[in-house]
Enzyme design. Structure first.
Site: not given
Length: 740
Positions: A90-91
């Protein structure tokens, strides 16, 4: 002989290094090959390189903390590796194929599941919460470890929430109370549930939290001495019984639990007597009952305060004996008695499944274990039968009750219900058809109505009729999620049938005027495009929307390029929406410009009296015959009873005049203190809020209850005035009243 218990750490004691994480894993897995964990740590540290948390710490501290929580739950190595990797996709620039290539399909599947829950985007907070629950339930059905990682992620974020801005603190903490704490309860993970509740309490109601914490702290030394005295008595008496192994623990109840008791009973902290809880762990079920007898011989039990969750476990597999007694010094104390295995399940819930499966790589709980976690099965069943995310959220929050009752079927089987359940709840728990056809019931051999409140020990026999059907009124007389969901489902289906028949009849009139049968009209090549543009999957959906008034017959004619021949007058439109809006035409409405529908202002609207929405609330609109477009708060329970085909997306237009307001009811619970009513009035005056109506009364226990109907501009003004009211000396609580 006593033995210390393994407890989750109550504050953030995240490991600062990989070696510390290794130590925690080796506590329960001494011979583990930790190469997977080391590889996951190094991979995550590299991926998050340069990223800094708001606390100023390197980002790797967060996944390390999540992994530590999973280790404290004694989960398998794949879960702990997922904790280290859960934010990488996600990051960072890492992809799911990268995870699978380096760590295999199991870890990749778990990381993917956690990522999907985190990436959902929704139109409003309420819908987001409902869909988040749905996503987590789907994930649990595939591999429950996904949700355990998500719980650990949320717990570590809550432990470090002090570094976030105040508005985000309140939002995240509120979401935690609504979703994650109940989820931990459902899964039986008491250790996480308690910590999430207390941490959330601190940020959602900070003034109440610190006031209560201060009161509890004043008696800390006295309480600690009392706990040691009771433990000493129990230890001495248990040693006499020559039990092979036992453990006695004592603690004050956690702050959120005390606050809920104060709030529910409308009492002060000084009036909460049973704030201390003791636990005795032993080897066997027989020893549990032996210890119970010993406790009751030492101290007088309080009638009605004994619960046997060993014979009748909770849905989340919790088992224990609970009794409240008059202990030393005439203090009320609660004592819980259970086996070591029961305590493991009580603290770790479904996570205890992996306690001894050191090399297991399978995420699915085997059927035997799944049967023990009825709460998980119920969650999955609710997801399958509830399509509305708002309703799912409401069910999720309200289906958790502190007090249960146990009743019997005519065959002697035991069924568990929340306190306040009726024969309707019982009937739907047996079968949907039984619930749909219930007309009355026999309770302990006596005929009762379907609204009769059941009590523990009752034997229930349901009386049915083939001609009976559920009605909306039943929703007021039932309490369980299953019953409410099934009744709403039936009512909506019947309303949809009526809308379908009406819509088809209206279109048939129009098509016949144009010299065309309804069948021919629907076979036109334009129909498929028109239906898709209107958000309809087939002809049935079109008929329903016409019946409800969301689409007029004229729009359908235009979309299908059908014209009425010259000289033939089109039939009068008597559709749902036209009736609805015609009924509202000419009526004075200062609130119309407040709402925008599909980008248009000045729509004729009314505001639902059940929830009284004000600017700033998340809202929904529903077409209603004779009342135009009715606006509800998104979390209003009345909307669950309405067919979603009537729903229209609406939003506040932002064009409200500064001197206009909406009526909101506020209830203030306080001590019966002279001059307090005057102080409350001054708070309203300070905020330039007009009091439209006020009522005040005093209860038997000298509490004051004041109800104010006031004109409020928006949610910000409401929050400010409620905050100032709660700060007044003598005020116990301030709530916004809804009438749903």
């Amino acid at each position: 002989m006593s033995e210390s218990a393994i407890e989750l750490r109550p504050t953030d004691t995240s490991p600062q290094s990989l070696d510390e994480l290794f130590e925690r894993i080796r506590v329960y897995f001494p011979n583990a090959d930790l190469s997977l964990i080391q590889k996951a740590y190094e991979f995550s540290e590299k991926a998050h390189s340069g990223q800094i948390r708001r606390s100023g710490d390197p980002y790797i501290i967060h996944p390390l903390g999540v992994a530590a929580i999973l280790a404290e739950l004694h989960l398998d190595l794949a879960s702990i590796a997922t904790g280290l990797l859960h934010d990488t996709v996600e990051d960072t620039q890492v992809t799911l194929p990268d995870i699978e290539k380096n760590f295999g399909p199991t870890v990749a599947r778990l990381v993917d599941g956690v990522t999907k829950i985190s990436l959902m985007k929704f139109r409003n907070t309420h819908e987001k919460q409902g869909e988040n629950i749905r996503k987590m339930i789907v994930a649990m059905g595939k591999d429950v470890r996904v949700v355990l990682v998500k719980l650990a992620d949320r717990l570590h974020n809550m432990r470090t929430l002090n570094h976030m801005p105040p508005d985000k603190q309140a939002r995240i903490a509120s979401e935690t109370l609504d979703i994650y704490a109940p989820l931990a309860t459902r899964l039986g993970i008491n250790a996480i549930k308690i910590e999430l509740e207390d941490l959330s309490f601190r940020y959602v109601f900070p003034e109440v939290y610190y006031s209560l914490a201060q009161k509890v702290a004043k008696k800390k030394r006295e309480r600690e001495k009392y706990i040691e005295d009771v433990k000493k008595i129990l230890n001495v008496e248990l040693d006499k019984r020559t039990l092979i192994k036992f453990e006695v623990a004592g603690r004050p109840k956690h702050l959120w639990s005390i606050y809920r008791k104060m709030h529910t009973r409308s009492i002060d902290y000084e009036q909460v007597f049973d704030v201390l809880a003791f636990r005795v762990n032993v080897n066997s079920v027989a020893e549990c009952y032996e210890v119970l007898g010993l406790v009751h011989s030492l101290w007088k039990p309080i009638p009605g305060r004994f619960k046997d969750f060993i014979a009748m476990p909770k849905n989340n597999s919790y088992q224990s004996l609970h009794t409240t007694v008059i202990g030393p010094g005439a203090e009320r104390i609660e004592i819980q008695i259970r086996t070591y295995e029961m305590h493991l399940i009580a603290e770790k819930g479904i996570a205890a499944h992996w306690q001894y499966k050191e090399t297991s790589d399978e995420g699915d709980v085997d059927q035997e274990n799944l049967k023990r976690f009825n709460g998980l099965r119920e969650l999955i069943r609710e997801h399958q039968t509830t399509t509305n995310p708002d309703e799912l959220l409401e069910n999720f929050k309200t289906d958790l009750f502190d007090n249960e009752i146990y009743v019997f079927t005519p065959k002697g089987d035991v069924k568990e219900f929340p306190e306040g359940a009726t024969p309707i709840d019982f009937a739907f728990s047996v079968h949907t058809d039984v619930g749909n056809r219930i007309v009355s019931a026999r309770v302990n051999g006596k005929m009762v109505s379907i609204k009769h409140r059941l009590k523990s020990g009752d034997t229930i026999e349901v009386i049915t009729s083939k001609t009976q059907q559920p009605s909306k009124d039943w929703l007021k007389s039932c309490i369980t999620t299953r019953a409410k969901s099934k009744i709403r489902q039936f009512v909506k289906t019947e309303e949809r049938k009526r809308a379908y028949d009406l819509g088809k009849e209206m279109l048939d009139k129009y098509f016949r005027k144009a010299g065309m049968s309804i069948q021919r009209a629907l076979e036109k090549p334009e129909f498929e495009t028109f239906a898709r543009d209107q958000g309809c999957g087939n002809a049935e959906d079109v008929f329903v929307k016409v019946g409800y008034g969301a689409i007029t017959p004229a729009i359908v004619m235009a979309g299908l390029k059908i014209e009425v021949p010259t000289g033939k007058e089109a039939p009068k439109e008597d559709g749902y929406i036209k009736k609805a809006f015609q009924a509202a035409i000419g009526k004075k409405k200062q609130t119309a410009s407040l709402i925008r529908v599909d980008g248009l202002n000045d729509v004729l609207v009314r505001f639902a009296k059940c929830c009284n929405p004000i600017p700033g609330d998340s809202i929904l609109g529903f077409i209603t015959l004779g009342r135009g477009l009715v606006i509800h708060r998104a979390d209003c329970s009345k909307t669950f009873e309405l067919d979603q085909a009537r729903r229209m997306d609406v939003e506040w237009s932002g064009s409200q005049a500064p001197d206009t307001g909406r009526t909101v009811s506020i209830r203030v619970l306080s001590h019966d203190t002279p001059g307090l009513l005057k102080s409350m009035s001054e708070v309203f005056a300070t905020h330039a809020i007009n009091i439209l109506n006020a009522q005040a009364r005093t209860t038997k226990d000298l509490k004051g209850i004041c109800t104010f109907d006031v004109s409020i501009r928006d949610t910000r003004q409401l929050s400010e005035v409620m905050g100032d009211l709660s700060k007044l000396k003598g005020v116990i609580g301030v709530t916004r009243i809804t009438h749903a």
